[in-house]
Design a protein around this motif. Structure first.
Motif, PDB file in Angstrom:
ATOM      1  N   VAL A 284      28.140   6.215-111.086  1.00 36.04           N
ATOM      2  CA  VAL A 284      27.336   6.375-112.298  1.00 36.04           C
ATOM      3  C   VAL A 284      28.071   7.336-113.230  1.00 36.04           C
ATOM      4  CG1 VAL A 284      25.127   7.087-113.260  1.00 36.04           C
ATOM      5  CG2 VAL A 284      25.204   6.000-111.008  1.00 36.04           C
ATOM      6  N   HIS A 298      19.443   4.553-104.613  1.00 36.97           N
ATOM      7  CA  HIS A 298      18.299   3.759-105.040  1.00 36.97           C
ATOM      8  C   HIS A 298      17.306   4.591-105.845  1.00 36.97           C
ATOM      9  CE1 HIS A 298      14.812   1.056-104.727  1.00 36.97           C
ATOM     10  NE2 HIS A 298      14.121   2.122-104.362  1.00 36.97           N
ATOM     11  N   ARG A 301      17.635   4.832-109.602  1.00 35.34           N
ATOM     12  CA  ARG A 301      17.128   3.677-110.341  1.00 35.34           C
ATOM     13  C   ARG A 301      15.613   3.776-110.523  1.00 35.34           C
ATOM     14  NH1 ARG A 301      20.783   1.141-106.906  1.00 35.34           N
ATOM     15  NH2 ARG A 301      19.187   0.072-105.669  1.00 35.34           N
ATOM     16  N   ARG A 304      14.876   6.061-113.336  1.00 35.39           N
ATOM     17  CA  ARG A 304      15.153   5.411-114.614  1.00 35.39           C
ATOM     18  C   ARG A 304      14.119   4.348-114.964  1.00 35.39           C
ATOM     19  NH1 ARG A 304      21.208   3.623-115.055  1.00 35.39           N
ATOM     20  NH2 ARG A 304      20.452   3.172-117.194  1.00 35.39           N
ATOM     21  N   ARG A 305      13.250   3.977-114.033  1.00 42.28           N
ATOM     22  CA  ARG A 305      12.115   3.138-114.397  1.00 42.28           C
ATOM     23  C   ARG A 305      11.109   3.937-115.230  1.00 42.28           C
ATOM     24  NH1 ARG A 305      11.117  -1.576-111.496  1.00 42.28           N
ATOM     25  NH2 ARG A 305       9.491  -1.852-113.071  1.00 42.28           N
ATOM     26  N   SER A 308      14.547   4.853-119.209  1.00 47.76           N
ATOM     27  CA  SER A 308      15.734   4.120-118.778  1.00 47.76           C
ATOM     28  C   SER A 308      17.089   4.752-119.055  1.00 47.76           C
ATOM     29  CB  SER A 308      15.713   2.717-119.394  1.00 47.76           C
ATOM     30  OG  SER A 308      15.732   2.792-120.812  1.00 47.76           O
ATOM     31  N   VAL A 310      20.552   6.475-118.885  1.00 50.78           N
ATOM     32  CA  VAL A 310      21.210   7.010-117.696  1.00 50.78           C
ATOM     33  C   VAL A 310      21.250   8.533-117.727  1.00 50.78           C
ATOM     34  CG1 VAL A 310      23.527   6.790-118.712  1.00 50.78           C
ATOM     35  CG2 VAL A 310      23.255   6.800-116.222  1.00 50.78           C
TER      36      VAL A 310
END
Length: 324
Positions: A284, A298, A301, A304-305, A308, A310
């Motif tokens: 990343v 995981h 991610r 980031r839900r 979003s 990064v």
């Protein structure tokens, strides 16, 4: 959540902007509200709720300005990380709030199996631990944005969801405040997310993410649980890449175990070996960064839900580590 609620607070009516106040958008504001009333009634919202919510309602010029405004400048990753998100004041406040709410956070973790450190980190970056939840009327802001038309369908759905929240008795119209984009309460949930994710953790019969710390923090945890948080797994880590590594063309798609990343020459940021683990990760890279590299698991991610970008996900992860 709504992508970066840039500015919270402030109210300004359209009285000073006659062209807009007279319905310079897609028809008059009054006609728009009548259509929303009809849709809300068909969805079961009571006439009393609609009367309270729409009493004296006018479009808000400041909301339109903020929606249309382009960013004047873009922070580098390092500026965003160190000045905005993971600065010493926020870290210290996070540690204090973590300690002061340890019992509550423990109960929330027991029910939802989500790290309390990431719950507090989200609370901190979204509303400064509940201290800045926004000064806009949510109904006014959403009605303005739905009428204004640029993203009318999205905001009309959120307005109808907000009316259902009011009709459920969870909050009064006057107290239903949030960001210019309609994100609400200490977790900054959009109304549709409130309907799906907000919980009544204190057992008083209302899902109050504005004034109940228990409900607000448990709702954040519930959000992460529903989006697949893996208990006991880290979100990621900063790493030192091997000699010859360049950011240009770096493979950010491949998923490998930490053991395999170590075999490729990646090490922890302090130079120590990576754990010889089968836990999977991918490379990343922060946006607008000057060289810092991460391996994300995981749970990054899942973070980031919530929001979003990064850089947001990485900063929340780093803050959660320092809070803990």
């Amino acid at each position: 959540m709504f992508p970066r609620r840039q500015l919270l607070g402030g109210v300004a009516s359209l009285a000073a902007c006659p062209a807009l106040a007279q319905g310079g958008m897609a028809g008059s504001f009054e006609s728009f509200l009548e259509g929303v009333r009809a849709d809300a009634r068909r969805a079961g919202v009571s006439p009393a709720t609609l009367s309270r919510a729409f009493s004296g309602l006018q479009p808000n010029q400041r909301v339109i300005e903020l929606d249309r405004r382009q960013a004047e400048g873009v922070l580098t990753w390092e500026e965003y990380r160190d000045r905005i998100m993971v600065n010493p004041t926020r870290v210290a406040n996070g540690q204090r709030n973590y300690a002061e709410n340890r019992a509550l956070l423990g109960a929330i973790e027991t029910r939802y199996r989500v790290s309390p450190r990431v719950v507090v980190a989200i609370w901190g970056v979204e509303t400064n631990f509940g201290g800045n939840t926004g000064g806009f009327s949510v109904i006014e802001a959403l009605a303005t944005l739905a009428w204004e038309g640029r993203r009318a369908e999205f905001f009309r759905k959120e307005l109808l969801a907000a009316l259902r929240v009011l009709d459920g008795g969870h909050i009064s119209p006057a107290r239903m405040t949030g960001s210019w984009a309609g994100a609400m309460g200490q977790p900054q949930f959009m109304p549709s997310n409130f309907e799906r994710m907000a919980v009544d953790f204190d057992g008083d019969g209302r899902r109050d993410i504005w004034d109940s710390r228990a409900d607000a923090l448990a709702s954040i945890a519930h959000y992460f649980q529903k989006h697949g948080w893996r208990e006991g797994e880290p979100w990621g880590r900063a790493v030192r890449p091997p000699p010859g590594f360049t950011l240009d063309g770096a493979d950010t798609d491949s998923v490998r175990s930490l053991r395999d990343w170590g075999r490729l020459g990646f090490r922890s940021e302090d130079g120590s070996p990576l754990p010889g683990s089968e836990l999977e990760a991918r490379l990343v890279l922060p946006n607008r960064g000057s060289g810092q590299v991460f391996l994300g698991h995981h749970n990054l991610r899942v973070i980031r839900r919530y929001n979003s970008p990064v850089n947001y996900g990485l900063a929340v992860g780093l803050l959660s580590d320092r809070i803990g």
